[in-house]
Structure formats: C-alpha cells, structure tokens
Design a protein around this motif. Structure first.
Motif, PDB file in Angstrom:
ATOM      1  N   UNK A 204       7.456   6.523  -1.144  1.00  0.00           N
ATOM      2  CA  UNK A 204       7.361   5.167  -1.672  1.00  0.00           C
ATOM      3  C   UNK A 204       8.192   4.185  -0.846  1.00  0.00           C
TER       4      UNK A 204
ATOM      5  N   UNK B 284       0.151   4.969   0.580  1.00  0.00           N
ATOM      6  CA  UNK B 284      -0.732   6.125   0.827  1.00  0.00           C
ATOM      7  C   UNK B 284      -0.072   7.422   0.351  1.00  0.00           C
ATOM      8  N   UNK B 285      -0.890   8.411  -0.073  1.00  0.00           N
ATOM      9  CA  UNK B 285      -0.322   9.644  -0.624  1.00  0.00           C
ATOM     10  C   UNK B 285       0.507  10.440   0.377  1.00  0.00           C
TER      11      UNK B 285
ATOM     12  N   UNK C 157       2.604  15.764 -11.636  1.00  0.00           N
ATOM     13  CA  UNK C 157       2.896  14.395 -12.088  1.00  0.00           C
ATOM     14  C   UNK C 157       4.388  14.227 -12.379  1.00  0.00           C
TER      15      UNK C 157
ATOM     16  N   UNK D  99      -5.288  15.189  -4.645  1.00  0.00           N
ATOM     17  CA  UNK D  99      -6.222  14.163  -5.130  1.00  0.00           C
ATOM     18  C   UNK D  99      -7.667  14.603  -4.911  1.00  0.00           C
TER      19      UNK D  99
ATOM     20  N   UNK E 184      -2.628   4.943 -15.169  1.00  0.00           N
ATOM     21  CA  UNK E 184      -1.870   6.197 -15.112  1.00  0.00           C
ATOM     22  C   UNK E 184      -2.445   7.118 -14.034  1.00  0.00           C
ATOM     23  N   UNK E 185      -3.762   7.224 -14.026  1.00  0.00           N
ATOM     24  CA  UNK E 185      -4.377   8.114 -13.032  1.00  0.00           C
ATOM     25  C   UNK E 185      -4.140   7.608 -11.610  1.00  0.00           C
TER      26      UNK E 185
ATOM     27  N   UNK F 164      -3.113   9.846  -8.348  1.00  0.00           N
ATOM     28  CA  UNK F 164      -3.530   9.512  -6.980  1.00  0.00           C
ATOM     29  C   UNK F 164      -2.430   8.853  -6.168  1.00  0.00           C
ATOM     30  N   UNK F 165      -1.314   8.612  -6.795  1.00  0.00           N
ATOM     31  CA  UNK F 165      -0.142   8.033  -6.122  1.00  0.00           C
ATOM     32  C   UNK F 165      -0.405   6.688  -5.459  1.00  0.00           C
ATOM     33  N   UNK F 166      -1.365   5.944  -6.011  1.00  0.00           N
ATOM     34  CA  UNK F 166      -1.603   4.584  -5.515  1.00  0.00           C
ATOM     35  C   UNK F 166      -0.701   3.647  -6.320  1.00  0.00           C
ATOM     36  N   UNK F 167       0.578   3.733  -6.050  1.00  0.00           N
ATOM     37  CA  UNK F 167       1.540   2.969  -6.845  1.00  0.00           C
ATOM     38  C   UNK F 167       1.294   1.472  -6.697  1.00  0.00           C
TER      39      UNK F 167
ATOM     40  N   UNK G  49      -0.049   8.228 -11.100  1.00  0.00           N
ATOM     41  CA  UNK G  49       0.510   9.578 -11.119  1.00  0.00           C
ATOM     42  C   UNK G  49      -0.439  10.641 -10.574  1.00  0.00           C
TER      43      UNK G  49
ATOM     44  N   UNK H 240      -6.816   1.784   0.203  1.00  0.00           N
ATOM     45  CA  UNK H 240      -6.070   1.502  -1.029  1.00  0.00           C
ATOM     46  C   UNK H 240      -6.553   2.389  -2.160  1.00  0.00           C
TER      47      UNK H 240
ATOM     48  N   UNK I 236       5.908  14.493   3.088  1.00  0.00           N
ATOM     49  CA  UNK I 236       6.645  13.275   2.728  1.00  0.00           C
ATOM     50  C   UNK I 236       8.136  13.413   2.990  1.00  0.00           C
TER      51      UNK I 236
ATOM     52  N   UNK J 237       0.868  -1.176   0.000  1.00  0.00           N
ATOM     53  CA  UNK J 237       0.000   0.000   0.000  1.00  0.00           C
ATOM     54  C   UNK J 237       0.909   1.232   0.000  1.00  0.00           C
TER      55      UNK J 237
ATOM     56  N   UNK K 162      -1.633  -0.208  -6.002  1.00  0.00           N
ATOM     57  CA  UNK K 162      -2.807  -0.655  -6.748  1.00  0.00           C
ATOM     58  C   UNK K 162      -2.532  -0.572  -8.252  1.00  0.00           C
TER      59      UNK K 162
END
Lengths: 319, 493
Positions: A67, A62-63, B118, B454, A275-276, A281-284, A279, B493, B146, A60, A286
């Motif tokens: 990472x 989260x934003x 982005x 977001x 992509x959405x 939503x930063x849900x890398x 980049x 998620x 972050x 997971x 998922x």
C-alpha cells in the motif's frame, strides 16, 4: 439546557468576534473538558479514517505492490467507477435493496405497531415474539435463512414439493432473478421490528383526548387515523425511515453471508462490493473512491435526519 | 474398496512427461529422501515405517529446547469440513510444542481457509501481523512479492530443500529467493457412491474415465434417480471452487495461463482458448442443460456437498481422502433410520483417479500450505523472535508433524514423512489414501503470481457464475474472464 447569567450575556454583547467567542469558551471550559476525550476518540477513529480514505481514493493500489507504494492517479478511480458496468449494476441493486427494504420494513412495522397499540389478551407475548428477528444475531439469522432458502433442501422448497405445489424446490438464492428479492425479504423480516418499536413509542404520544374528541365529532376510524394519529407521527416516521435507509445503505451481513454478492454479482450492493474490492481484490484505491461516494450519500441522508430531529425539537420547544 | 489398479493407473497416466518431470525433478544438490521417479502406491508402502525420527532432538539443533521467548503465530486451521481426527492432531501439536519448548510463550490463532487471507492482509496494512504464519499455497507468492516475508528455506530449520516436493518449493519462491517451507501437499481424488451408480445403471466399481463421462453419468444419475449427479461447486471467494474446477480446465487442455506446462511463463492468457471454453461448457451442460448437479452449487462449498453425499442425494464429487472420515463423523451424529442410511452410503463410498480430458490429460491442483516468517516492521511491536519462529516451523515441517497434521486429508510436506511409522499406520487406517497419493504426480500448482488469489477466488468463480446463471454465454463468460485477467496483469484499476 444551558443557563447563562444576565451578566455574561451583557459581556458577550460587548465583546463580539474572536475575543467574545474565546470568553464564551472559557466560561464553558468545564463543559469542553468533559467532551474533549470523546472528540479526541472521534478524531482518531472517524476523522483520520475519513481523511485517509479520501486520500487513498486518488491512488492505484495494484495487488503486487504494498500500500505504501501506491501510485497517484488523480480522479481515475472515480472515472473508472462511474464508467464501469458493474458500478451501475451494483448501484441499481443498492437502490432497490434500500428503498424496498425501507418501505416494507416501515409499512409492516407501522401496521404491527397499530395492531399492538390496542389492548388485547396476549399483546405482551405477541410483542415479544415480533421483536425476536431484531434481537437475534444477523449472522445466525443469515445462516438460518440460507438453509430455509436452500435451492435443493430448503424447508420452503420441501413444503412446496410435499404439498404438490411445485415439482422441484424453487430457486431462491442461486438465480440472478430471484436472489435480490429473496434477500430483501430476509432484511425486511429482520428490520420491521425496529420500525414497530419506534412507531409504538410514537403512538404513545398521540393525545387521547384528541382522538376522543374526533370520535365525538363523528370521525370514523380511518379519519381519526389520518387526521389525528398520523400527523402526530410524522416526525417519528421521518426519523424511522431515515434510520432504516441509512442502515440499509450500510447493510453487509445478510448479503455477504448468504450469497457473497453472487450469483454473478446479482446480490452485490455497495458495501459488499466495496468489501470485495478492498479485501478480496486489494483495490484499496477504487474501494476508497466507492466509499467516498457512499459517504457523500449517507451524509446527505444524515443531513435530513438531523433536520428532522431539529424539527422535532423546535416543535417541542414551541409547545 | 478400491477397484482400480492404482500403480498401473499412475504409470498409464497420460499426463505430459514434461509436467511429471517438473514435479518430480530435484532442482538442487543432493538426492531427495525418496525416489520420486518410482512414485506409486506400492513404492509409498515400501518406504513407510523404514526410518525413525526424533523431532525434539532435531529441532533442538535449530532452537535450544530451553530457549526463552515469545511467538505470535497464525495458521490456516481446521474448519467445519474437516474430520475430528484432524482436530485432535492440531490439539496434540500445540500441546507437544508447549511441552517441548516450555519457555516459549506461544500465542496461536487459527483461521479458516476463506478468512485467513483477508485478515492477514488487513493485519499487514496495520503493521499488526503475527511473527509467523502458515498460509494456503495460493498466498505465499503474493506476500513474498510485496516484501512482507523474510527469506526462509528448509536449511534454516535443519532440513534440506530436497526433503520437499520440487513443485511445492516453486510455490514458496519469488524472484529466485525462497520465502517459506511447505507444511503439507495435497491432491484430491474422485469420489462416488457405488450404490447410486448401480441403481442408475452404471458400473458401480468404475469411476468415469473422462470429464465427458462425468457429464454423461451425472445426467444419467439425475434422470434415473432424481438426485444430483456431480457435486459441482461454484461459489465465489471460496477455495473449494478452483480446487474443483481447475482440474477440469486443465484436463480439457485449458488454463488461466500456461501453468499446466513444465516451465510456465504466465505470459499468455488461455482462459478464452477453445479448450478452456470446452471445460466451461461441460459445467454449463451439467448445471443448465441437464440440471444434473445441485442447484445450490453457486452458493455452496464442499462442506455443503458432504451432507448431501451422506444422505445419498449426491452421486459423485471431488475431495480429500479425509472425506471418508468426515462421513464417519457425520454418521455418528445421525439418529434413527438416518444412521443406517448413512452407513449404507459409507459402505458404498469409492475413490478413484480424477477423470481425464478428451485427449487423456489428467490433472489435479497441487495444493497445500506453507509456513513463513514475517519481517519485523510488519509485526505488532516491530520485533520477530526468530528462534521461537524457527522452533515452531521446525516442528511443523518435521517428518513427524508434517505427516500427522496431514494425517487424514493430505500428504506430508516433508518427504521424509512418508518413511515414518505414522505413515505406515496411516496407510492401514486411512481408507483410500493410495488414490490421493497416486494423484500427486498429476498435481499442477496454481500460478506462482501475486495475482493468483484474485484470479482463483474471484475471476474464475465469476466466470463460472456468469455462464451458469445465463448472465453470459459460455463464450462471453470465458472472454470476460480472460479480459479481467489481462487487466489485472496489466495493473489496471
């Protein structure tokens, strides 16, 4: 084609297993040396990203976290994807997009190839014109079509209103019902020249004497096409369809530029959604899980593509 | 020509006292360079041109002018919707910087608003970020939280925290630490075409007072003239959408959280409140019920509304004062009778305060941009040339350049910019500037949360699209958006 001397063949038969394989590699060391740089590049730009994507798909992201601070969640991303409504909506869109685009691109391209296979005045010019959609930039084409479709000031709408065929411009890309078909039309317009070129190349391989013989035997045009021409094009058709299908599964530019996946996710296909997720939503995690699933689907298509190519080669060899 | 009594309008503004206090109260020591409690167009005029600044001399105290170094710098630059005037100022800034610091090797890269986040996120993942970056106000908190950014406060480049809008300083702070400096702060205004108003039977010199009036006027314009009334924008992943919808949401008393209050806690989600639903209903009424806004609103950005407005096909919109200059630029490119038509529209262009909600609440997004320095480990090469970074930050946030770089579209981040001779010149040259400066006290910053991009770029536009396309009812769309925000804040998620 590799030439193996009789002496080497005998040595290979005498030294089975690892030592035989090592000997074989040693004998072909120059060949391997030539492909090492390409393999090294592939490992860096393909194998590692694939590994990393698979790894990320179990985390997971989260934003609010970097990472590197990702949280292990096992198969939760996959479960979340497969149980989400958006997944099924996007998957349906992707399937419609891929199959309809592929089918019509192929049919139109094939028809155009058959038409251009005949000899007539202006054939070369027409062929050049029909290739234009394929050679112009997809980004430029998307912007042009966006304005052609514009729901308030698009040229199609203006023509329809001008000739009294509509009271107001039709809503092409701002309606959930019409947006996907409208984008598919653009995609077909861009892709059919590719199918046309492939099929034109295939048509060159149909033996003329067979067609003439069929004609002498009394076969009409349809029978000559169905019983002579089409069987010769089966492999090139398979390859063309597979390439179109892979390209369509991977489409990004047209839907992203024209609608960004909207309105209301109605034109989101897998790639734009991934992509959405990544980049926007930063849900890398998922997004990676989605990518792994897409990878598996494309690998399956790739398998059939290779099989089709191998079929061609076997046929060529036996001929 | 502006027909509203601007100073009086500000004073009469029914924005909550608490909100006003939040934006204008000085949080720390010392007096601010301008008296924010006296804020009005008249006051702004009275202080313009009262003080001289020597930018090179000021920045030399931060980084010597003969300093030798190298700087990589990304910034949110001009885009297709900006006037040519602003393009020139951007060119001038970089030329001046290179002349002032001839030994700093500057590698600058401009990115548009919708692309910057982005690309910057991607660069950070690969530890390939620039040494310094100028980001939209929405992005600072995300990257500060972050841990990508170095602490950076105005004092580090020779200014004082009191030199900047308190509301803007909140947007560059995370966990009590300041991570950037505001370069500019903007509030938009309401723009209308007086000729269209007149032909539609409306008072040509009076902006709609409330959002309910906007709905009514939009319908009247559409029904009588067959053109779009209000320039609704609901595209996803486009900054224009929240900048136009949030003022409406706040005016109706709604919000994503409690960001419109004096001391927001961002704990309670308000997107599904009756007030938020009323705001969404107003958009629904215009798009679906009355069909009085551009059908293309779901795929359009404000840059698409500008030519519509210039063509006399749009009655009202929300935008910057720079839109007047954009219209002039576009008019120059028109040919034949289109040129005259465009001139008629420009002559009839009016600016007013953004309408209020039913209870008299007026709101606008307190926007702008901030400048930041990255931590070395996320920068290409692993090194940050801090003196070089501070040199460019000092210049950009100086009274002179923070004003010039916001000349047509916005306001200087450094409040001393209002005292410069360029501000005086600007008040004479940029039409309708009074109106947007009058909107500043009504400004509400986006929630200072890492999840804000977001929420603003995806969840809020999604809510609009779900309601406007009929994919969901207004209630369902608002409830769905509230749930998404809840999931997001819960780390789902």
């Amino acid at each position: 084609m590799t030439i193996v001397s009789g002496k080497t063949e005998v040595r290979q038969r005498l030294q089975p297993g690892w030592s035989g394989m090592l000997r074989k590699i040693w004998d072909h060391r120059a060949d391997y040396a030539y492909v090492v740089p390409a393999i090294a590049v592939m490992l860096i730009v393909i194998a590692y990203p694939i590994y990393y994507t698979i790894e990320l798909s179990f985390f997971n992201t989260p934003p609010g976290l970097q990472l590197r601070d990702k949280i292990f969640v096992g198969f939760d991303n996959y479960t979340a994807i497969l149980t989400s409504e958006v997944f099924w909506k996007v998957t349906w869109n992707t399937l419609v997009w891929t199959f309809v685009s592929t089918f019509f691109s192929f049919v139109l391209g094939f028809a155009a190839a058959l038409a251009l296979h005949r000899d007539f005045i202006g054939r070369g010019v027409l062929r050049a014109i029909l290739i234009i959609p394929w050679v112009i930039s997809a980004v430029a084409a998307s912007y042009i079509w966006k304005w052609i479709y514009h729901s308030d000031f698009g040229i199609i709408g203006a023509i329809l209103v001008e000739f009294g065929l509509a009271d107001r411009p039709p809503n092409f890309i701002d309606s959930v019902g019409t947006v996907l078909p409208s984008l598919i039309v653009v995609n077909i317009w861009r892709e059919f020249p590719f199918a046309m070129i492939m099929m034109m190349a295939g048509l060159q391989t149909v033996p003329d004497q067979l067609l003439r013989a069929a004609k002498v035997d009394g076969a009409n045009a349809w029978q000559r096409f169905w019983h002579v021409t089409f069987p010769h094009l089966r492999n090139v058709s398979t390859v063309t369809i597979l390439l179109l299908a892979v390209a369509n599964f991977n489409s990004f530019i047209i839907p992203w530029i024209m609608t960004g996946g909207g309105p209301s996710n109605a034109s989101h296909i897998w790639i734009t959604h991934i992509y959405e997720l990544a980049f926007g939503r930063q849900r890398w995690g998922v997004a990676s899980a989605y990518s792994v699933l897409l990878f598996l689907i494309l690998m399956t298509l790739g398998y059939f593509y290779v099989r089709a190519l191998s079929g061609n080669e076997r046929k060529d060899d036996s001929a | 020509m502006v027909r509203i009594t601007l100073g009086g309008a500000v004073l009469r503004g029914t924005v909550s006292t608490a909100l006003m206090a939040s934006l204008i109260s000085a949080p720390a020591l010392g007096a601010p360079p301008v008296d924010l409690s006296k804020w009005s167009p008249e006051y702004v005029r009275s202080i313009a041109g009262t003080q001289d600044f020597d930018t090179a001399a000021d920045c030399a105290k931060v980084t010597p002018l003969d300093y030798k170094g190298r700087l990589t710098f990304w910034y949110q630059g001009v885009f297709e919707g900006d006037p040519d005037l602003l393009r020139q100022y951007y060119k001038d800034f970089f030329a001046t910087f290179r002349k002032t610091y001839p030994n700093i090797q500057l590698e600058d890269q401009a990115l548009t608003y919708n692309d910057l986040l982005d690309k910057f996120r991607t660069a950070l993942l690969g530890n390939a970020a620039p040494m310094a970056v100028r980001l939209q106000i929405l992005g600072g908190t995300e990257f500060a939280s972050k841990g990508y950014l170095q602490p950076l406060k105005p004092e580090d480049v020779g200014y004082s925290t009191e030199d900047f809008w308190p509301g803007a300083m909140k947007a560059v702070s995370w966990d009590g630490v300041t991570y950037g400096i505001p370069t500019n702060n903007e509030t938009m205004a309401f723009i209308w075409n007086a000729d269209i108003f007149k032909r539609a039977g409306l008072d040509p010199d009076k902006a709609p007072a409330t959002w309910d009036d906007v709905v009514k006027y939009s319908k009247q314009i559409h029904d009588k003239l067959g053109i779009a009334g209000y320039g609704l924008v609901a595209r996803k992943n486009a900054g224009n959408t929240p900048y136009r919808f949030m003022p409406q949401l706040w005016a109706y008393g709604g919000g994503v959280f409690d960001e419109a209050t004096a001391n927001p806690t961002y704990k309670k989600i308000e997107l599904d409140s009756p007030q938020s639903k009323a705001a969404l209903q107003a958009s629904y009424d215009m798009y679906v019920r009355d069909k009085s806004v551009p059908v293309s609103a779901l795929t359009n950005q404000q840059a698409d509304n500008q030519p519509l407005f210039l063509a006399g096909q749009l009655g009202m919109m929300i935008s910057h004062p720079s839109d007047y200059n954009v219209m002039l630029d576009l008019q120059k490119k028109a040919t034949g009778s289109d040129k005259d038509k465009a001139q008629t529209v420009i002559d009839n262009m009016r600016y007013g305060l953004i309408p209020t909600g039913p209870d008299g609440k007026r709101a606008v997004v307190f926007g702008g941009s901030n400048i930041h320095i990255l931590k070395p480990e996320y920068v290409e090469g692993g090194k940050v040339d801090e003196p070089a970074a501070k040199a460019i930050i000092c210049m950009w946030t100086s009274p002179e350049w923070s004003l010039k770089m916001a000349y047509a579209g916005s306001n200087p981040g450094n409040l001393n910019g209002f005292k410069t001779k360029w501000m005086k010149e600007r008040l004479d040259n940029i039409k309708f500037l009074d109106v947007t400066t009058s909107m500043l006290p009504y400004g509400i910053p986006f929630p200072a949360l890492p999840q804000s991009p977001e929420i603003m770029n995806i969840i809020v536009p999604d809510m609009l699209q779900n309601a406007l396309t009929g994919a969901m009812t207004v209630d369902q769309a608002a409830d769905d958006a509230a749930k998404k925000v809840k999931d997001l804040m819960g780390g789902g998620l």
